[in-house]
Design a protein around this motif. Structure first.
Motif, PDB file in Angstrom:
ATOM      1  N   GLY A  37       0.843  -1.194   0.000  1.00  0.00           N
ATOM      2  CA  GLY A  37       0.000   0.000   0.000  1.00  0.00           C
ATOM      3  C   GLY A  37       0.875   1.241   0.000  1.00  0.00           C
ATOM      4  O   GLY A  37       1.740   1.383   0.865  1.00  0.00           O
ATOM      5  N   LEU A  38       0.674   2.136  -0.953  1.00  0.00           N
ATOM      6  CA  LEU A  38       1.466   3.372  -1.042  1.00  0.00           C
ATOM      7  C   LEU A  38       0.599   4.547  -0.627  1.00  0.00           C
ATOM      8  O   LEU A  38      -0.429   4.825  -1.257  1.00  0.00           O
ATOM      9  N   SER A  44       5.881   3.807   3.790  1.00  0.00           N
ATOM     10  CA  SER A  44       5.581   3.011   2.592  1.00  0.00           C
ATOM     11  C   SER A  44       6.534   3.355   1.452  1.00  0.00           C
ATOM     12  O   SER A  44       6.873   2.493   0.637  1.00  0.00           O
ATOM     13  N   VAL A  64      -2.573   2.342  -4.513  1.00  0.00           N
ATOM     14  CA  VAL A  64      -2.844   3.695  -4.002  1.00  0.00           C
ATOM     15  C   VAL A  64      -4.351   3.729  -3.754  1.00  0.00           C
ATOM     16  O   VAL A  64      -5.143   3.549  -4.686  1.00  0.00           O
ATOM     17  N   LEU A  65      -4.743   3.923  -2.477  1.00  0.00           N
ATOM     18  CA  LEU A  65      -6.136   3.679  -2.092  1.00  0.00           C
ATOM     19  C   LEU A  65      -6.730   4.915  -1.411  1.00  0.00           C
ATOM     20  O   LEU A  65      -6.878   4.963  -0.182  1.00  0.00           O
ATOM     21  N   PRO A  66      -7.086   5.926  -2.209  1.00  0.00           N
ATOM     22  CA  PRO A  66      -7.567   7.175  -1.602  1.00  0.00           C
ATOM     23  C   PRO A  66      -8.943   7.034  -0.955  1.00  0.00           C
ATOM     24  O   PRO A  66      -9.800   6.282  -1.447  1.00  0.00           O
ATOM     25  N   SER A  70      -8.366  11.641   2.285  1.00  0.00           N
ATOM     26  CA  SER A  70      -6.965  11.657   1.822  1.00  0.00           C
ATOM     27  C   SER A  70      -6.691  12.975   1.125  1.00  0.00           C
ATOM     28  O   SER A  70      -7.512  13.452   0.338  1.00  0.00           O
ATOM     29  N   MET A  75      -1.749  11.667  -2.127  1.00  0.00           N
ATOM     30  CA  MET A  75      -2.078  10.663  -3.149  1.00  0.00           C
ATOM     31  C   MET A  75      -1.224  10.860  -4.404  1.00  0.00           C
ATOM     32  O   MET A  75      -0.806   9.902  -5.043  1.00  0.00           O
ATOM     33  N   THR A 141       4.464  -1.951   6.308  1.00  0.00           N
ATOM     34  CA  THR A 141       5.272  -0.723   6.284  1.00  0.00           C
ATOM     35  C   THR A 141       5.494  -0.166   7.688  1.00  0.00           C
ATOM     36  O   THR A 141       6.001   0.931   7.836  1.00  0.00           O
ATOM     37  N   GLU A 146       5.940   2.931  15.874  1.00  0.00           N
ATOM     38  CA  GLU A 146       4.477   2.746  15.808  1.00  0.00           C
ATOM     39  C   GLU A 146       4.073   1.447  16.503  1.00  0.00           C
ATOM     40  O   GLU A 146       3.094   1.419  17.256  1.00  0.00           O
ATOM     41  N   ASP A 157      -3.792  -1.760   8.874  1.00  0.00           N
ATOM     42  CA  ASP A 157      -2.420  -1.708   8.350  1.00  0.00           C
ATOM     43  C   ASP A 157      -1.517  -2.707   9.086  1.00  0.00           C
ATOM     44  O   ASP A 157      -0.423  -3.019   8.603  1.00  0.00           O
ATOM     45  N   ALA A 193      -1.585   9.351   9.655  1.00  0.00           N
ATOM     46  CA  ALA A 193      -2.317   8.131   9.319  1.00  0.00           C
ATOM     47  C   ALA A 193      -3.403   8.429   8.280  1.00  0.00           C
ATOM     48  O   ALA A 193      -3.883   7.528   7.604  1.00  0.00           O
TER      49      ALA A 193
HETATM   50  N1  LIG Z   1      -4.206   6.050   0.871  1.00  0.00           N
HETATM   51  C1  LIG Z   1      -3.519   4.913   1.008  1.00  0.00           C
HETATM   52  N2  LIG Z   1      -3.306   4.118  -0.069  1.00  0.00           N
HETATM   53  C2  LIG Z   1      -2.617   2.973   0.063  1.00  0.00           C
HETATM   54  N3  LIG Z   1      -2.099   2.541   1.209  1.00  0.00           N
HETATM   55  C3  LIG Z   1      -2.274   3.304   2.286  1.00  0.00           C
HETATM   56  C4  LIG Z   1      -2.989   4.516   2.252  1.00  0.00           C
HETATM   57  N4  LIG Z   1      -2.994   5.050   3.494  1.00  0.00           N
HETATM   58  C5  LIG Z   1      -2.307   4.198   4.269  1.00  0.00           C
HETATM   59  N5  LIG Z   1      -1.874   3.162   3.553  1.00  0.00           N
HETATM   60  C6  LIG Z   1      -1.061   2.010   3.991  1.00  0.00           C
HETATM   61  O1  LIG Z   1      -1.146   1.869   5.391  1.00  0.00           O
HETATM   62  C7  LIG Z   1       0.140   2.118   5.974  1.00  0.00           C
HETATM   63  C8  LIG Z   1      -0.001   2.842   7.280  1.00  0.00           C
HETATM   64  O2  LIG Z   1      -0.541   4.058   6.968  1.00  0.00           O
HETATM   65  P1  LIG Z   1      -0.342   5.381   7.731  1.00  0.00           P
HETATM   66  O3  LIG Z   1      -0.461   6.455   6.725  1.00  0.00           O
HETATM   67  O4  LIG Z   1       0.963   5.356   8.423  1.00  0.00           O
HETATM   68  O5  LIG Z   1      -1.484   5.294   8.616  1.00  0.00           O
HETATM   69  C9  LIG Z   1       0.905   2.917   4.911  1.00  0.00           C
HETATM   70  O6  LIG Z   1       2.285   2.802   5.066  1.00  0.00           O
HETATM   71  C10 LIG Z   1       0.406   2.267   3.655  1.00  0.00           C
HETATM   72  O7  LIG Z   1       1.041   1.045   3.407  1.00  0.00           O
END
Ligand SMILES: Nc1ncnc2c1ncn2[C@@H]1O[C@H](COP(=O)(O)O)[C@@H](O)[C@H]1O
Ligand SMILES: NC(=O)c1ccc[n+]([C@@H]2O[C@H](COP(=O)([O-])OP(=O)(O)OC[C@H]3O[C@@H](n4cnc5c(N)ncnc54)[C@H](O)[C@@H]3O)[C@@H](O)[C@H]2O)c1
Ligand SMILES: O=P(O)(O)OP(=O)(O)O
Length: 264
Positions: A37-38, A44, A64-66, A70, A75, A141, A146, A157, A193
């Motif tokens: 997840g990016l 990430s 990429v999961l908006p 977000s 993004m 990630t 954390e 996550d 987050a």
């Molecule tokens: N918007 C996102 N798209 C894909 N993956 C995501 C997204 N937001 C968070 N993630 C995944 O979750 C971990 C932890 O997220 P934090 O932003 O630290 O809460 C992040 O590293 C992504 O792998």
């Protein structure tokens, strides 16, 4: 404050150790690569860089999961990371899935924490959908800072197959990111987050990562007592006790769920 930075030689050893770890996890599972997840954040981004170094770009698939909360900046940074790394990636909007959950259980509407955590869990479901379909592992990630204070969503996550940067404190994540060539503006971003609008890790945790890392390294993971930690870091006892409480109260998140002892 204490200086937790690695030397250049140590950074190289960490880099090798983590890339070997990722290769080993994938080989041992007989998998065809990893899904990641990016978010545009530093954890990430660094994990993506190390996964590509370990496996090659063809074996890393970014998601990429908006959500509606977000920010566009994060993004577009997430997509930029996928483009820099030349990995395949999908952009999937998750809010329709959040809406479906809330139409099934409207009682949770407006519950910021419950809905925020549901966003993280929806992302986990999508990660595993792709991983199952492409015979890949889901690479986590999360870092040590954390994990130690439970600052992640259980089965959100936190639902991953391995944690390549799980032994690094947040400051060390930034240092390694610089070392492997992550662009400066990404390596120095404020951690968030993004489970709800304007959320930042340090505001919610009530402590800076710099101080958290120091307390973890000296007291939680290290040998010093509360009193010795306070003297060394020149901080008050309440701050160290707060970190200790977060560590103890979130132990359940770091362990497999318990079951009763078997009967004799
Ligand atoms: N918007 C996102 N798209 C894909 N993956 C995501 C997204 N937001 C968070 N993630 C995944 O979750 C971990 C932890 O997220 P934090 O932003 O630290 O809460 C992040 O590293 C992504 O792998
Ligand atoms: N890395 C990040 O930046 C990131 C990502 C996602 C979430 N977060 C943060 O992580 C936090 C997640 O929220 P949370 O911790 O309240 O929710 P959570 O769902 O992760 O954990 C709470 C759940 O754990 C279970 N639980 C609680 N105490 C337990 C115990 N003693 N034994 C066994 N199970 C127990 C219960 O089911 C409870 O609903 C939020 O602060 C969120 O902002 C941070
Ligand atoms: O996990 P990420 O990549 O979103 O990084 P951060 O927590 O620093 O925003």
């Amino acid at each position: 404050m204490i200086d937790l930075r690695f030397s250049e030689a140590e950074l190289e050893r960490r880099r090798d150790r983590i890339t070997e770890f990722i290769r080993h996890q994938v080989d041992a599972a007989g998998a065809d690569g990893v899904v990641l997840g990016l978010s545009g954040g530093i954890d990430s981004t660094l994990t993506g860089f190390l996964a590509v170094e370990a496996l090659g770009a063809d074996c890393v698939h970014g998601l990429v999961l908006p959500a509606t909360v977000s920010s566009e900046g994060h993004m577009s940074d997430a997509e930029r990371v996928a483009q820099i790394l030349e990995i395949s990636y999908d952009v999937i909007e998750i809010e329709p899935l959040v809406d479906s959950l809330l139409s099934a259980y409207p009682e949770a509407e407006g519950d910021r924490e419950a809905v925020g955590n549901a966003r993280a869990r929806i992302r986990a479901v999508l990660n595993y959908l792709v991983a199952n379909h492409e015979s890949r592992l889901v690479v986590g990630t999360g870092n040590r800072s954390e994990a130690a204070v439970g600052y992640f969503t259980k089965y959100g996550d936190g639902a991953v197959d391995c944690h390549p940067i799980g032994n690094l404190y947040k400051g060390q994540v930034r240092q390694l990111a610089h070392h492997v060539g992550v662009p400066e503006e990404l390596a120095e971003k404020t951690a968030t987050a993004e489970l709800w609008a304007d959320q930042t890790d340090e505001d919610e945790l009530g402590i800076s990562y710099e101080m958290l890392d120091d307390i973890l390294a000296t007291h939680i993971d290290g040998p010093l007592s509360v009193a010795a930690t306070c003297r060394l870091l020149e901080i008050d006892e309440e701050t160290v006790e707060m970190v200790r409480r977060m560590y103890e109260q979130t132990e359940h998140k770091r362990n497999a769920p318990p079951a009763p002892e078997p009967l004799e």
